[in-house]
Design a protein around this motif. Structure first.
Motif, PDB file in Angstrom:
ATOM      1  N   GLY A 216       0.819  -1.203   0.000  1.00  0.00           N
ATOM      2  CA  GLY A 216       0.000   0.000   0.000  1.00  0.00           C
ATOM      3  C   GLY A 216       0.849   1.248   0.000  1.00  0.00           C
ATOM      4  O   GLY A 216       2.078   1.183  -0.066  1.00  0.00           O
ATOM      5  N   TRP A 217       0.179   2.388   0.102  1.00  0.00           N
ATOM      6  CA  TRP A 217       0.876   3.672  -0.009  1.00  0.00           C
ATOM      7  C   TRP A 217       1.670   4.034   1.241  1.00  0.00           C
ATOM      8  O   TRP A 217       2.464   4.961   1.228  1.00  0.00           O
ATOM      9  N   MET A 218       1.457   3.317   2.348  1.00  0.00           N
ATOM     10  CA  MET A 218       2.328   3.509   3.507  1.00  0.00           C
ATOM     11  C   MET A 218       3.553   2.610   3.428  1.00  0.00           C
ATOM     12  O   MET A 218       4.399   2.628   4.323  1.00  0.00           O
ATOM     13  N   PRO A 254       0.398   8.335  -5.779  1.00  0.00           N
ATOM     14  CA  PRO A 254       0.335   9.515  -6.643  1.00  0.00           C
ATOM     15  C   PRO A 254       1.364  10.545  -6.192  1.00  0.00           C
ATOM     16  O   PRO A 254       1.838  10.504  -5.047  1.00  0.00           O
ATOM     17  N   PRO A 255       1.723  11.476  -7.072  1.00  0.00           N
ATOM     18  CA  PRO A 255       2.671  12.521  -6.670  1.00  0.00           C
ATOM     19  C   PRO A 255       2.098  13.357  -5.521  1.00  0.00           C
ATOM     20  O   PRO A 255       0.899  13.609  -5.464  1.00  0.00           O
ATOM     21  N   GLU A 293      -0.477   8.330   3.019  1.00  0.00           N
ATOM     22  CA  GLU A 293       0.949   8.041   3.121  1.00  0.00           C
ATOM     23  C   GLU A 293       1.394   8.301   4.544  1.00  0.00           C
ATOM     24  O   GLU A 293       0.803   9.113   5.266  1.00  0.00           O
ATOM     25  N   LEU A 294       2.470   7.630   4.960  1.00  0.00           N
ATOM     26  CA  LEU A 294       2.976   7.734   6.321  1.00  0.00           C
ATOM     27  C   LEU A 294       4.403   8.243   6.309  1.00  0.00           C
ATOM     28  O   LEU A 294       5.244   7.764   5.545  1.00  0.00           O
ATOM     29  N   VAL A 304      -0.750  11.736   5.461  1.00  0.00           N
ATOM     30  CA  VAL A 304      -1.214  12.662   4.431  1.00  0.00           C
ATOM     31  C   VAL A 304      -2.006  11.900   3.386  1.00  0.00           C
ATOM     32  O   VAL A 304      -1.542  10.877   2.865  1.00  0.00           O
ATOM     33  N   ASP A 305      -3.215  12.379   3.086  1.00  0.00           N
ATOM     34  CA  ASP A 305      -4.043  11.803   2.032  1.00  0.00           C
ATOM     35  C   ASP A 305      -4.045  12.776   0.852  1.00  0.00           C
ATOM     36  O   ASP A 305      -4.569  13.893   0.962  1.00  0.00           O
ATOM     37  N   VAL A 306      -3.432  12.352  -0.259  1.00  0.00           N
ATOM     38  CA  VAL A 306      -3.262  13.256  -1.399  1.00  0.00           C
ATOM     39  C   VAL A 306      -4.606  13.619  -2.018  1.00  0.00           C
ATOM     40  O   VAL A 306      -4.849  14.769  -2.385  1.00  0.00           O
ATOM     41  N   ALA A 307      -5.504  12.653  -2.131  1.00  0.00           N
ATOM     42  CA  ALA A 307      -6.758  12.884  -2.851  1.00  0.00           C
ATOM     43  C   ALA A 307      -7.632  13.925  -2.182  1.00  0.00           C
ATOM     44  O   ALA A 307      -8.228  14.773  -2.852  1.00  0.00           O
TER      45      ALA A 307
END
Length: 378
Positions: A216-218, A254-255, A293-294, A304-307
């Motif tokens: 995952g994104w973390m 994502p960026p 992200e962590l 932080v949640d980019v979306a």
């Protein structure tokens, strides 16, 4: 006395066998007879995080080079799409391809419970090393491998053919599988995925398996083997192995722009936020807030949640900790809820978790399917 690749391959197999990481004699024979040096090329990177130093064979000498090749180590071969052979000096960036440590290759193949005569789809050809090991055991006609990166695919094909194998090699999105040659007895992924692609269970025979790392994104990870039912559903338990693979490129984060910590709402935390720095805490945080992200510092945990722009960050306060949360998602609330469910279950290790995949949902559960559960971003 001159050290040869043959000798080092046997020593590597002995080491893996003595450590309990290689128990199947057929996989041992494959590792003893597959020239890993062929798949690492003239150069690779060593380092950690985002800082990498290229290691070139012609600068080390053959014996030192071979000893590195046959150590039980993951060697990064590409950083941000740049091959190590093209890098004269230190490089900064994220790994985008590597040769996985042989003990993990063996672990994945043994966990998949592949037998002689099985037809296997490998997701992520990479350097081609594990593809060649599969071919040694099963024969070329039973091995199919998909690689997303065209450059890597072409290089892997050249090396696999040089090793004397001719499996079916496909350049494309491995998340789609390879339906032209289905059904498979097993799918083995050498990348991690945020959720199981729906194509995979439908390309595996009833009773077949999917072995992959769930990521995952973390960048938390869990190794799992799923068994596929006749209706295309799949289920299984995590192994508890502390392993990780690079995310499949279509599942990458994502960026993210610059981080600005907004005060938001503030409250005391329910416990020490450093728990998310542990293997199991990291995994639970990702389950609780799968789109975030962590980041961690010595004194803070940041989500932080980019979306949505949501964020949460903790800080020490008066002998305890406080959390600041901003945006439509209360990210730390979600993480704490997952941690609380785990604590109430007795703080088990990752092997207490399982997963069920259906057409409608993908669920990670604790204890049993009826226990605490979390939906994956399918």
């Amino acid at each position: 006395m001159t050290v040869t690749a043959d000798t080092l391959r046997r020593e590597l197999a002995d080491t893996l066998a003595h450590s309990g990481k290689l128990t199947d004699s057929a996989w041992r024979a494959a590792i003893e007879n597959t020239p890993r040096e062929l798949f690492l090329g003239p150069s690779f990177y060593r380092g950690a995080g985002t800082q990498w130093e290229p290691v070139h064979r012609d600068q080390l000498g053959m014996e030192e080079w071979l000893r590195l090749v046959y150590s039980d180590t993951t060697w990064v071969t590409q950083v941000d799409g740049i091959d190590a052979a093209e890098t004269p000096g230190p490089a900064s960036g994220n790994p985008t391809s590597s040769s996985t440590l042989p003990s993990l290759v063996a672990r994945m193949l043994e966990l998949a419970a592949i037998r002689d005569g099985d037809k296997v789809l490998e997701i992520g050809t990479g350097t081609g090393y594990s593809t060649a090991i599969l071919c040694h055991r099963l024969g070329d006609q039973r091995v199919f491998s998909v690689e997303y990166d065209p450059g890597l695919a072409a290089l892997a094909a050249k090396r696999i053919h040089a090793a004397g194998f001719t499996p079916t090699l496909v350049t494309g999105d491995g998340l789609l599988g390879h339906k032209d040659s289905a059904d498979y007895d097993a799918i083995v992924a050498t990348c991690s995925v945020r959720s199981i692609p729906r194509s995979w269970p439908y390309q595996v025979r009833e009773g077949g398996s999917i072995t992959t790392a769930l990521g995952g994104w973390m960048m938390a990870s869990g190794l799992i083997r799923l068994t596929v039912d006749a209706d295309g559903t799949a289920s299984g338990r995590f192994t508890g192995d502390t392993i990780g693979y690079m995310l499949a490129r279509p599942h990458e984060r994502p960026p993210r722009g610059p981080l600005f910590q907004h005060p938001g709402t503030t409250r005391p935390t329910r416990g020490n936020p450093d728990i998310v720095k542990s293997w199991i805490g990291h995994f639970l945080a990702q389950l609780g807030a799968p789109s975030a992200e962590l980041m961690t510092t010595e004194h803070s945990v940041i989500l932080v949640d980019v979306a949505t722009g949501s964020q949460a960050w903790t800080e020490p306060a008066g002998g305890g900790w406080t959390v600041h949360q901003h945006g439509p998602l209360r990210l730390w609330d979600q993480v704490e809820d997952a941690l609380t469910a785990w604590k109430e279950a007795g703080k088990p290790d990752q092997s207490a978790f399982g997963m069920t995949v259906t057409d409608n949902a993908q669920t990670v559960w604790l204890g049993e399917p009826s226990g605490p559960s979390w939906q994956l971003p399918a």
